[in-house]
Design an enzyme around this catalytic site. Structure first.
Site, short mmCIF file in Angstrom:
data_model
loop_
_atom_site.label_atom_id
_atom_site.label_comp_id
_atom_site.label_asym_id
_atom_site.label_seq_id
_atom_site.Cartn_x
_atom_site.Cartn_y
_atom_site.Cartn_z
N GLU A 196 0.85 -1.21 0.00
CA GLU A 196 0.00 0.00 0.00
C GLU A 196 0.87 1.24 0.00
O GLU A 196 0.59 2.22 -0.70
CB GLU A 196 -0.93 0.00 1.23
CG GLU A 196 -1.98 1.09 1.23
CD GLU A 196 -1.57 2.40 1.91
OE1 GLU A 196 -2.38 3.34 1.91
OE2 GLU A 196 -0.44 2.50 2.44
N SER A 243 -27.79 23.31 -17.04
CA SER A 243 -29.15 22.75 -17.11
C SER A 243 -29.18 21.23 -17.36
O SER A 243 -30.02 20.55 -16.78
CB SER A 243 -30.00 23.51 -18.13
OG SER A 243 -29.50 23.29 -19.42
N HIS A 302 -14.86 7.09 -12.03
CA HIS A 302 -16.05 7.51 -11.29
C HIS A 302 -16.28 9.00 -11.56
O HIS A 302 -15.36 9.80 -11.48
CB HIS A 302 -15.84 7.27 -9.79
CG HIS A 302 -17.12 7.09 -9.03
ND1 HIS A 302 -18.07 8.07 -8.94
CD2 HIS A 302 -17.62 6.04 -8.34
CE1 HIS A 302 -19.09 7.63 -8.21
NE2 HIS A 302 -18.84 6.39 -7.83
ZN LIG Z 1 -1.46 3.17 5.82
#
Ligand SMILES: [Zn+2]
Length: 753
Positions: free
Chosen positions: A404, A638, A696
């Site tokens: 990570e 709009s 996204h």
């Molecule tokens: Zn961490």
């Protein structure tokens, strides 16, 4: 303690209902009877299950795991990481989970050469080392990664030094006005206010040839409190390691964007990877930064640029020269993700995924072992439930991610490798990372707000015995500035989820694959300066972060209840009326952002045209009059507003269907699947401008903030970066995405009426 209260509440409710006093009850009482998504007949069983789950959680056990898993350095590619992964695997197996390690092969640089010296006006050679402390048993261990920024380029550069404050685009605008250019220079920036990788990225865009990042004592050192080991804050030698990968382009292994980094994956040439820097970068302690900053000449920095060091900060450039030389081993290393499953008894193809990373920069007692140990305690407790013959309705998947720290590698590669299956099966992903004493911080998909609200009102804060919802609210009320803001907090009846930016393992799930996500953490009373240093140790954690590990239990309860409720819900508790409300706020916010930009541009241009900068500034100082800014056009919102109006209608109608299904006790596999896959309608296949990995349309890390979220990022960044045509195009893109979701909700409603 939480358990006893909850049982008491449950008995009390019957008495109170009979004497018609229900109207005085707070929602925490009312939910003792109802849980959103559960048939009335099943809610009691779920609450009893959660009580048993809570009974199995032990703070002592969490403390022991924090000690054990932070006993050695365990960065990706190290023997410690392998050892921890194998230990975690053995624990899952012992608790009855079906567990394995999935290994990826990923690029990970470690330093070979690190040199920083000032050559003029005085010589100074940076020590680039954090000393061991006798109080902190793990602080002098062999095998700890030295202080460095992963993904810095190799480089050997010498140049004049320029101080750039936090190194963000707005800081360079100030430099522009002062006529200071960093082209061909080495910059020194403070840590903080953004993801660290933004600093060298902006420096590189501005033509700098090297970047130093240091921790100023004003931010997490002696300006904040006593320093380590006496207090929690950064001592003069503490250094924040960390990744400077340009994660806002894409996270994960830089060589395999969009696909899993398995053995034979097609890999990019490292020098072609678009999210890697071209300039060298090195992090510093304030011990090493002090002589450099003190030697700087040139103009005095603006007042709010000054930090906590005891001399006036100058900007340079001038005679102060530094020499920076770094080189790295660019190795491919194994990335060990531990993945453990319990097959669901009714809906095995619907997965509740829970994750926390297991790798650290060094020993990482807080980051990530505190969150990891809570997650393991949940897994142990779920294992005990299994041994009584209980099975979840849906499949539960627990993941301990590797890699990570250098760039969300383990989670991203796993997601990319299994993307199709996850988009079909994953109901939601629940993340945690660091954890400590304090208040609940919850971010995630806004259709999950009522679900998370009920959990936050039922988990009890260990220090004050009120719900974690009440505690956070009370803290917000006392810290809000002014009566009006305080009143607003006090009027808040429901938990609001914050939007997701980046900086932990949920990113690929929600932002790349449209899988609903939550991220949970306690903190706010556990601040310090240990982050990514050798002092993020068991000694530091048990003394300053969560002494007694009570919040380890509180996090395990919060995340564990979320897992169990989602796993057993009769109808999945997604509520798109909350998504509508949030997105409608974002839309109004963008309209007012455009208006404010227009007004400030007009005023600014008027001052420039009238010569105000020349007359109003100090003639003794050098001042470059900024160029006139482009006119801000009106944009047509709009399409977005029309799409939102339809979304409101369709979300409301779907909510009625939802309630009817609950009342009718009617389980419906297809209905549930439609609910959790709805978020994928918000993906735009071509991605955001200049970063197609981010699909996204509502949430992304900011291009120039990194951790910080930009909501409706396509439109927002179009306006912020003054790309008007693009902003208008992105309004259409987002309106289409919202229209897709809206039509999708209407179809579910029609089919299920
Ligand atoms: Zn961490």
């Amino acid at each position: 303690m939480g358990l006893i209260n909850k049982e008491k509440n449950y008995k009390m409710i019957k008495v109170l209902v009979s004497v018609s006093l229900i109207f005085i009850l707070q929602s925490s009482f009312a939910q003792a009877k109802n849980i959103t998504g559960f048939f009335e007949r099943n809610a009691g069983n779920e609450l009893a299950l959660e009580s048993t789950f809570d009974k199995n959680l032990s703070k002592e056990n969490i403390g022991e795991n924090i000690k054990r898993l932070s006993a050695k350095p365990h960065n990706i590619g190290s023997p410690g990481s392998k050892e921890n992964a194998e230990y975690i695997l053995s624990q899952f197996k012992k608790w009855g989970w079906d567990a394995k390690i999935e290994t990826f092969q990923v690029l990970f640089p470690t330093p070979k050469t690190r040199l920083l010296e000032m050559t003029f006006p005085v010589s100074y050679k940076a020590i680039l080392k954090e000393p061991a402390l006798k109080e902190d048993a793990t602080s002098g261990q062999e095998g700890q990664l030295p202080t460095y920024n992963a993904w810095s380029a190799d480089g050997d550069v010498a140049a004049e030094l320029v101080f750039v404050n936090y190194g963000l685009p707005e800081d360079y605008e100030v430099l522009d006005k002062m006529g200071i250019d960093v082209k061909g220079k080495i910059v020194i920036a403070k840590y903080g206010r953004s993801w660290r990788g933004i600093k060298p990225k902006v420096a590189q865009e501005r033509g700098a040839i090297g970047c130093l990042i240091y921790s100023d004592p004003a931010d997490d050192g002696y300006f904040q409190g006593d320093v380590y080991p006496k207090g929690a804050f950064k001592n003069e030698y503490g250094v924040q390691r960390g990744s400077v990968m340009d994660m806002v382009i894409y996270p994960g292994d830089p060589l395999t964007p969009g696909t899993g980094a398995i053995e034979n994956a097609k890999r990019l040439d490292r020098l072609q990877a678009p999210n890697l820097l071209k300039i060298p970068v090195l992090p510093l302690s304030y011990h090493d930064a002090t002589p450099l900053l003190e030697a700087l000449d040139g103009p005095v920095a603006p007042g709010n640029w000054h930090g906590g060091l005891p001399f006036p900060y100058h900007i340079g450039p001038g005679k102060t020269r530094v020499h920076l030389k770094v080189a790295f081993n660019w190795d491919i290393v194994p990335c060990y993700d531990v993945v453990a499953k319990i097959q669901g008894s009714k809906f095995p193809d619907e997965w509740i995924v829970r994750g926390n990373h297991q790798d650290a920069w060094v020993n990482g007692a807080s980051d990530p072992v505190s969150g990891l140990s809570s997650m393991l305690e949940e897994a142990k407790s779920i294992g005990s439930l299994l041994s009584t013959g209980w099975k979840p309705d849906r499949t539960i998947v627990y993941c301990a991610w590797d890699g990570e720290e250098p760039g969300l590698i383990g989670s991203t590669e796993w997601l990319e490798e299994h993307q199709k299956e996850l988009q079909e099966k994953a109901v939601l992903y629940i993340n945690s990372d660091e954890n400590g004493r304090g208040f609940l911080y919850a971010e995630g998909s806004h259709a999950l707000e009522p679900f998370m609200d009920e959990i936050a009102k039922s988990v009890i804060d260990p220090q004050t015995n009120v719900s974690v919802f009440e505690r956070r609210k009370a803290n917000e009320a006392i810290s809000a500035a002014g009566a009006e803001a305080k009143k607003k907090v006090l009027d808040k009846k429901e938990l609001k989820l914050d939007a997701m930016g980046s900086g932990s393992d949920y990113s690929s799930f929600i932002q790349h694959a449209g899988i609903p996500a939550l991220s949970l953490e306690y903190g706010g009373e556990s601040d310090g300066g240990q982050y990514h240093s050798i002092y993020d140790s068991y000694y530091d954690y048990s003394k300053f972060k969560d002494p007694g590990f009570q919040y380890g239990v509180t996090l395990a309860q919060t995340a564990g209840h979320a897992v169990l409720r989602m796993a057993n819900a009769d109808i999945l508790p997604f509520d798109f009326t909350h998504l509508y409300n949030t997105v409608n706020d974002y839309s109004n916010d963008l309209i007012s952002l455009l208006q404010k930009t227009k007004e400030s541009t007009d005023v600014e241009n008027e001052i420039i045209k009238s010569g105000g900068y020349l007359v109003g500034g100090d003639p003794a100082k050098k001042y470059i009059v900024p160029a006139l800014k482009s006119e801000v056009p009106y944009l047509d919102f709009s399409p977005l507003q029309n799409a939102l109006e339809k979304l409101k209608k369709n979300a409301d109608s779907l909510q009625i269907v939802f309630q009817n299904k609950i009342k009718a006790n009617s389980v419906d596999l297809a209905f549930n699947q439609s609910l959790y896959r709805a978020e994928q309608q918000l993906l735009n296949e071509t991605g955001l401008p200049r970063r197609e990995w981010y699909k996204h349309t509502l949430y992304a890390p900011g291009f120039y903030t990194g951790y910080g979220v930009k909501t409706m990022p396509g439109i927002r960044e179009g306006i912020e970066q003054r790309k008007w045509k693009e902003a208008q195009e992105q309004i259409e893109v987002d309106a289409k995405a919202i229209g897709r979701l809206s039509d999708y909700l209407m179809r579910i409603t029609t089919v299920n009426k």
